[in-house]
Motif scaffolding. Structure first.
Motif, PDB file in Angstrom:
ATOM      1  N   ASN A 157       0.825  -1.207   0.000  1.00  0.00           N
ATOM      2  CA  ASN A 157       0.000   0.000   0.000  1.00  0.00           C
ATOM      3  C   ASN A 157       0.860   1.260   0.000  1.00  0.00           C
ATOM      4  O   ASN A 157       0.482   2.268  -0.589  1.00  0.00           O
ATOM      5  CB  ASN A 157      -0.928   0.014   1.207  1.00  0.00           C
ATOM      6  CG  ASN A 157      -1.895  -1.132   1.170  1.00  0.00           C
ATOM      7  OD1 ASN A 157      -2.234  -1.624   0.104  1.00  0.00           O
ATOM      8  ND2 ASN A 157      -2.318  -1.588   2.327  1.00  0.00           N
ATOM      9  N   LEU A 158       2.007   1.202   0.670  1.00  0.00           N
ATOM     10  CA  LEU A 158       2.925   2.345   0.639  1.00  0.00           C
ATOM     11  C   LEU A 158       3.630   2.390  -0.715  1.00  0.00           C
ATOM     12  O   LEU A 158       3.768   3.452  -1.322  1.00  0.00           O
ATOM     13  CB  LEU A 158       3.951   2.234   1.763  1.00  0.00           C
ATOM     14  CG  LEU A 158       5.019   3.327   1.769  1.00  0.00           C
ATOM     15  CD1 LEU A 158       4.408   4.690   2.046  1.00  0.00           C
ATOM     16  CD2 LEU A 158       6.096   3.053   2.810  1.00  0.00           C
ATOM     17  N   ARG A 159       4.064   1.232  -1.187  1.00  0.00           N
ATOM     18  CA  ARG A 159       4.803   1.202  -2.452  1.00  0.00           C
ATOM     19  C   ARG A 159       3.933   1.688  -3.610  1.00  0.00           C
ATOM     20  O   ARG A 159       4.437   2.265  -4.569  1.00  0.00           O
ATOM     21  CB  ARG A 159       5.343  -0.204  -2.707  1.00  0.00           C
ATOM     22  CG  ARG A 159       6.423  -0.586  -1.708  1.00  0.00           C
ATOM     23  CD  ARG A 159       7.164  -1.821  -2.106  1.00  0.00           C
ATOM     24  NE  ARG A 159       6.445  -3.041  -1.809  1.00  0.00           N
ATOM     25  CZ  ARG A 159       6.516  -3.686  -0.648  1.00  0.00           C
ATOM     26  NH1 ARG A 159       7.273  -3.222   0.317  1.00  0.00           N
ATOM     27  NH2 ARG A 159       5.836  -4.787  -0.445  1.00  0.00           N
ATOM     28  N   ALA A 160       2.618   1.477  -3.509  1.00  0.00           N
ATOM     29  CA  ALA A 160       1.722   1.955  -4.565  1.00  0.00           C
ATOM     30  C   ALA A 160       1.732   3.476  -4.671  1.00  0.00           C
ATOM     31  O   ALA A 160       1.386   4.038  -5.704  1.00  0.00           O
ATOM     32  CB  ALA A 160       0.305   1.461  -4.312  1.00  0.00           C
ATOM     33  N   THR A 161       2.146   4.161  -3.582  1.00  0.00           N
ATOM     34  CA  THR A 161       2.224   5.619  -3.652  1.00  0.00           C
ATOM     35  C   THR A 161       3.571   6.080  -4.191  1.00  0.00           C
ATOM     36  O   THR A 161       3.786   7.275  -4.356  1.00  0.00           O
ATOM     37  CB  THR A 161       2.008   6.260  -2.266  1.00  0.00           C
ATOM     38  OG1 THR A 161       3.130   5.909  -1.439  1.00  0.00           O
ATOM     39  CG2 THR A 161       0.743   5.781  -1.610  1.00  0.00           C
ATOM     40  N   GLY A 162       4.490   5.164  -4.404  1.00  0.00           N
ATOM     41  CA  GLY A 162       5.771   5.522  -5.006  1.00  0.00           C
ATOM     42  C   GLY A 162       6.952   5.505  -4.055  1.00  0.00           C
ATOM     43  O   GLY A 162       8.046   5.907  -4.434  1.00  0.00           O
ATOM     44  N   ILE A 168      11.826  -3.900  -6.278  1.00  0.00           N
ATOM     45  CA  ILE A 168      10.662  -3.466  -5.508  1.00  0.00           C
ATOM     46  C   ILE A 168       9.736  -2.741  -6.469  1.00  0.00           C
ATOM     47  O   ILE A 168      10.043  -1.630  -6.897  1.00  0.00           O
ATOM     48  CB  ILE A 168      11.069  -2.502  -4.380  1.00  0.00           C
ATOM     49  CG1 ILE A 168      12.240  -3.063  -3.582  1.00  0.00           C
ATOM     50  CG2 ILE A 168       9.896  -2.214  -3.477  1.00  0.00           C
ATOM     51  CD1 ILE A 168      12.727  -2.112  -2.511  1.00  0.00           C
ATOM     52  N   PRO A 169       8.614  -3.325  -6.823  1.00  0.00           N
ATOM     53  CA  PRO A 169       7.685  -2.609  -7.708  1.00  0.00           C
ATOM     54  C   PRO A 169       7.065  -1.417  -6.974  1.00  0.00           C
ATOM     55  O   PRO A 169       6.721  -1.538  -5.796  1.00  0.00           O
ATOM     56  CB  PRO A 169       6.609  -3.655  -8.032  1.00  0.00           C
ATOM     57  CG  PRO A 169       7.025  -4.909  -7.399  1.00  0.00           C
ATOM     58  CD  PRO A 169       8.064  -4.615  -6.386  1.00  0.00           C
ATOM     59  N   VAL A 170       6.969  -0.298  -7.642  1.00  0.00           N
ATOM     60  CA  VAL A 170       6.296   0.863  -7.045  1.00  0.00           C
ATOM     61  C   VAL A 170       5.246   1.407  -7.996  1.00  0.00           C
ATOM     62  O   VAL A 170       5.322   1.221  -9.208  1.00  0.00           O
ATOM     63  CB  VAL A 170       7.279   2.007  -6.677  1.00  0.00           C
ATOM     64  CG1 VAL A 170       8.150   1.624  -5.513  1.00  0.00           C
ATOM     65  CG2 VAL A 170       8.091   2.428  -7.868  1.00  0.00           C
ATOM     66  N   GLY A 171       4.267   2.097  -7.421  1.00  0.00           N
ATOM     67  CA  GLY A 171       3.235   2.765  -8.211  1.00  0.00           C
ATOM     68  C   GLY A 171       3.486   4.255  -8.221  1.00  0.00           C
ATOM     69  O   GLY A 171       4.572   4.722  -7.837  1.00  0.00           O
ATOM     70  N   THR A 172       2.488   5.024  -8.635  1.00  0.00           N
ATOM     71  CA  THR A 172       2.649   6.474  -8.633  1.00  0.00           C
ATOM     72  C   THR A 172       1.500   7.182  -7.911  1.00  0.00           C
ATOM     73  O   THR A 172       1.732   8.122  -7.163  1.00  0.00           O
ATOM     74  CB  THR A 172       2.714   7.030 -10.067  1.00  0.00           C
ATOM     75  OG1 THR A 172       1.670   6.428 -10.825  1.00  0.00           O
ATOM     76  CG2 THR A 172       4.052   6.763 -10.700  1.00  0.00           C
ATOM     77  N   ASN A 173       0.268   6.749  -8.127  1.00  0.00           N
ATOM     78  CA  ASN A 173      -0.876   7.502  -7.620  1.00  0.00           C
ATOM     79  C   ASN A 173      -1.409   7.015  -6.279  1.00  0.00           C
ATOM     80  O   ASN A 173      -2.195   7.703  -5.646  1.00  0.00           O
ATOM     81  CB  ASN A 173      -2.032   7.443  -8.621  1.00  0.00           C
ATOM     82  CG  ASN A 173      -1.612   7.913  -9.987  1.00  0.00           C
ATOM     83  OD1 ASN A 173      -0.843   8.866 -10.094  1.00  0.00           O
ATOM     84  ND2 ASN A 173      -2.070   7.234 -11.021  1.00  0.00           N
ATOM     85  N   GLY A 174      -1.026   5.824  -5.878  1.00  0.00           N
ATOM     86  CA  GLY A 174      -1.555   5.284  -4.632  1.00  0.00           C
ATOM     87  C   GLY A 174      -3.034   5.000  -4.687  1.00  0.00           C
ATOM     88  O   GLY A 174      -3.709   5.044  -3.663  1.00  0.00           O
ATOM     89  N   VAL A 188      -6.415   2.441  -6.194  1.00  0.00           N
ATOM     90  CA  VAL A 188      -6.703   1.009  -6.170  1.00  0.00           C
ATOM     91  C   VAL A 188      -5.930   0.276  -7.261  1.00  0.00           C
ATOM     92  O   VAL A 188      -5.359  -0.791  -7.033  1.00  0.00           O
ATOM     93  CB  VAL A 188      -8.225   0.774  -6.325  1.00  0.00           C
ATOM     94  CG1 VAL A 188      -8.525  -0.705  -6.472  1.00  0.00           C
ATOM     95  CG2 VAL A 188      -8.974   1.341  -5.147  1.00  0.00           C
ATOM     96  N   TYR A 189      -5.870   0.889  -8.424  1.00  0.00           N
ATOM     97  CA  TYR A 189      -5.195   0.214  -9.538  1.00  0.00           C
ATOM     98  C   TYR A 189      -3.706   0.048  -9.248  1.00  0.00           C
ATOM     99  O   TYR A 189      -3.122  -1.005  -9.522  1.00  0.00           O
ATOM    100  CB  TYR A 189      -5.388   1.022 -10.823  1.00  0.00           C
ATOM    101  CG  TYR A 189      -4.928   0.292 -12.066  1.00  0.00           C
ATOM    102  CD1 TYR A 189      -5.612  -0.827 -12.524  1.00  0.00           C
ATOM    103  CD2 TYR A 189      -3.812   0.722 -12.763  1.00  0.00           C
ATOM    104  CE1 TYR A 189      -5.192  -1.498 -13.652  1.00  0.00           C
ATOM    105  CE2 TYR A 189      -3.385   0.059 -13.899  1.00  0.00           C
ATOM    106  CZ  TYR A 189      -4.077  -1.060 -14.349  1.00  0.00           C
ATOM    107  OH  TYR A 189      -3.655  -1.725 -15.449  1.00  0.00           O
ATOM    108  N   ASP A 190      -3.071   1.071  -8.660  1.00  0.00           N
ATOM    109  CA  ASP A 190      -1.649   0.959  -8.348  1.00  0.00           C
ATOM    110  C   ASP A 190      -1.399  -0.107  -7.298  1.00  0.00           C
ATOM    111  O   ASP A 190      -0.434  -0.868  -7.393  1.00  0.00           O
ATOM    112  CB  ASP A 190      -1.104   2.305  -7.862  1.00  0.00           C
ATOM    113  CG  ASP A 190      -0.794   3.223  -9.019  1.00  0.00           C
ATOM    114  OD1 ASP A 190      -1.186   2.877 -10.150  1.00  0.00           O
ATOM    115  OD2 ASP A 190      -0.172   4.278  -8.795  1.00  0.00           O
ATOM    116  N   ARG A 191      -2.276  -0.157  -6.315  1.00  0.00           N
ATOM    117  CA  ARG A 191      -2.101  -1.184  -5.287  1.00  0.00           C
ATOM    118  C   ARG A 191      -2.250  -2.570  -5.917  1.00  0.00           C
ATOM    119  O   ARG A 191      -1.493  -3.492  -5.601  1.00  0.00           O
ATOM    120  CB  ARG A 191      -3.122  -0.994  -4.161  1.00  0.00           C
ATOM    121  CG  ARG A 191      -2.815   0.182  -3.269  1.00  0.00           C
ATOM    122  CD  ARG A 191      -3.638   0.146  -2.007  1.00  0.00           C
ATOM    123  NE  ARG A 191      -4.983   0.615  -2.203  1.00  0.00           N
ATOM    124  CZ  ARG A 191      -5.364   1.898  -2.139  1.00  0.00           C
ATOM    125  NH1 ARG A 191      -4.486   2.824  -1.861  1.00  0.00           N
ATOM    126  NH2 ARG A 191      -6.606   2.246  -2.331  1.00  0.00           N
TER     127      ARG A 191
END
Lengths: 407, 165
Positions: free
Chosen positions: A233-238, A259-265, A267-270
């Motif tokens: 959930n943290l990594r989804a925010t980048g 470590i995969p990361v997202g950008t927007n945090g 649902v889709y990024d998570r």
């Protein structure tokens, strides 16, 4: 509807009816996937505020642990995040081993890594397929649950249990992996990529799924850090914080993974972070299997007779083994005094064990840092001014596990 | 960032309010007077060379033998960039367990302080909603304090002196 018309349906000041609707999402509701309650104040489809109630399955583990010998604390940890019980078990073993200063053989570390990564895959499969269910796609769930079932069969062949595993012991494993385990593991490794690929094909670039998930339940990196988010959930925010990399335990430093990361945090990024993490976990298991080939296959515990339960055949024939068996089972092995905090990367984030020992047979104080309990606080902030249906998928994509929430 | 540096900068800033610097199993720990907890945590957060901005954990411990400072509030902080963890403890008298809330610094502290209140009775002054979180609202004791036995003390069938249960 124009503003004027909306004005027209405003209730009078002294009306008994409310302008908004109160909706109890939970404690037992299909959308909560566990026993906890959200009292939502909604205006039509729009969520105005949310209030959470929890504690419905609080079982006082921290209090119970103060009376339990160390080996008997482990079954309590099963029941925290029950979707990935082996990570909790091994996290507890590592905590006690850190306090005792025990060094595990490499093979034990790698076997543990395999189990923890299998658990992570099982955990993420549940979470991601449930996100799909809550968006209305029921089929992918039934597909990947076959994989999860096979992971549970692997647990079963190692420790005899499926959900509340109590797998391994302080000092290693109680028995070696059997041929049956390896056969099941190899078969799973052969079939897993195809199954996950199929799951991805159904969802990742599915226009309906993307439209439902992108932008739903977002949180910024700054707020997530302030709220103590960890894990996917943290990594989804980048933010690329992963305990396996930042404070390696159990020989994670021997493995190559990203470590995969997202950008927007949102649902889709998570969802995507968890999806990519499953591929990373798969690669870690492959590497571990490769590394195990060079190691003596008969090693499955450290040589610490005072803590490691001896084999049954030795108990019946050898004096020392009988003594140690008795002492360990009756919980008469004192653990030295000390204060230790040991984090592991659980399915949902940093699972920490804060253990204070006063030198007795049971912990003086044991506190579980449960990632769910900490990040679930942010839920109202994530869903306010969103749609009710977004609130439901935000909840499932956070993967709040009631057992971990309440401890 | 070494332990010595942290100790130096905090001792210069807070004097005798911080004490008992020690490293336990890789985590540098120290005590702070309960009156200085917010100032200290704010300084740890805002001072660029320290930057402990992630509250990993907040919990309580009850030491019945430490007369006058029976309850302890423990903060685990993490500087994610330098990857350094520290532990800050604050001891409170059980007769008046008041300590300032850090919710304004860390939103994560909200429920963790409620949990600590729920189980230990620590009164976090300034907390926006200090009510029980996991236990029932009607409960009239703080169950993680050591004097509350886990099992019903009126039972005699579980008395087992040999193994301490």
């Amino acid at each position: 509807m124009s503003d004027q018309e909306i004005q027209h349906i405003q209730l009078a000041e002294d009306a008994i009816e409310k302008q908004t609707t109160t909706l109890n999402l939970g404690p037992t509701h299909p959308a909560t996937h566990g026993i906890f309650e959200n009292v939502l104040e909604i205006d039509g489809e729009k969520v105005l505020s949310a209030k959470q109630n929890l504690g419905y399955i609080h079982r006082a583990f921290e209090k119970i642990a103060e009376r339990r010998p160390y080996g008997q604390v482990q079954p309590l940890t099963d029941r925290l995040n029950y979707c990935s019980a082996p990570i909790n078990n091994i996290g507890w073993q590592l905590t006690v081993e850190k306090l005792l200063g025990l060094k595990m053989p490499k093979r034990v570390d790698y076997l543990r890594v395999i189990l923890m990564e299998l658990a992570r895959i099982a955990d993420h499969l549940v979470c991601n397929s449930v996100v799909a269910v809550d968006t209305g796609a029921l089929t992918p769930f039934t597909y990947v649950f076959q994989i999860r079932e096979r992971i549970y069969e692997i647990y079963e062949s190692i420790c005899g249990a499926r959900l509340t595993t109590n797998i391994g012991r302080v000092g290693g494993f109680e028995r070696n992996f059997t041929d049956d385990t390896w056969k099941k593991l190899d078969a799973l490794m052969a079939d897993f990529p195809k199954a996950l690929k199929e799951f991805e094909t159904l969802l990742n670039r599915n226009r309906i799924f993307m439209d439902r998930c992108i932008g739903a339940g977002p949180i910024s990196a700054e707020r997530a850090l302030n709220y103590g988010f960890t894990g996917p959930n943290l990594r989804a925010t980048g933010v690329d914080y992963d305990v396996r990399v930042h404070s390696p335990y159990c020989s994670y430093e021997d493995f190559e993974f990203t470590i995969p990361v997202g950008t927007n945090g949102d649902v889709y990024d998570r969802y995507m972070v968890r999806n990519d993490e499953m591929w990373q976990s798969y690669s870690i298991i492959q590497q571990a299997l490769e590394k195990l080939k060079d190691l003596d296959p008969s090693v499955y515990h450290a040589d610490v007779p005072a803590y490691d339960l001896p084999e049954k055949k030795d108990v019946y024939t050898k004096m020392e083994a009988l003594i140690y068996h008795f002492k360990i089972v009756m919980g008469e092995v004192d653990i030295k005094a000390g204060e230790v905090y040991h984090p592991v990367e659980g399915g949902n984030g940093e699972l920490g064990f804060y253990l204070i020992s006063d030198g007795g047979r049971a912990p003086f104080r044991l506190h579980f840092r449960r990632p769910c309990f900490i990040y679930y606080q942010a839920y109202p902030e994530m869903i306010e001014n969103g749609l009710l249906s977004d609130a439901v998928i935000a909840l499932s994509s956070l993967n709040v596990i009631a057992g971990e929430l309440d401890a | 960032m070494t332990n010595e540096y942290i100790q130096q900068i905090l001792s210069d800033k807070f004097g005798t309010a911080v004490s008992n610097f020690e490293e336990h199993f890789g985590i540098f720990s120290f005590d702070v007077l309960p009156s200085e907890n917010v100032a200290l945590l704010q300084f740890l957060n805002e001072e660029e060379s320290l930057a402990f901005r992630f509250l990993t954990d907040l919990t309580g411990v009850h030491f019945p033998d430490r007369v006058g400072e029976e309850l302890c509030v423990v903060y685990h902080l993490h500087n994610l960039v330098a990857n350094k963890r520290i532990r800050v403890r604050s001891y409170l008298p059980i007769a008046q367990p008041d300590i300032a809330s850090v919710v304004n610094l860390y939103s994560a502290a909200n429920w963790m302080e409620r949990e600590t209140y729920d189980f230990f009775g620590v009164n976090f002054v300034g907390h926006p909603n200090l009510v029980r979180i996991l236990n029932v609202d009607e409960m009239n004791y703080f169950p993680m304090r050591k004097e509350y036995p886990m099992e019903d003390p009126t039972r005699t069938d579980k008395d087992d002196e040999m193994f301490g249960r």
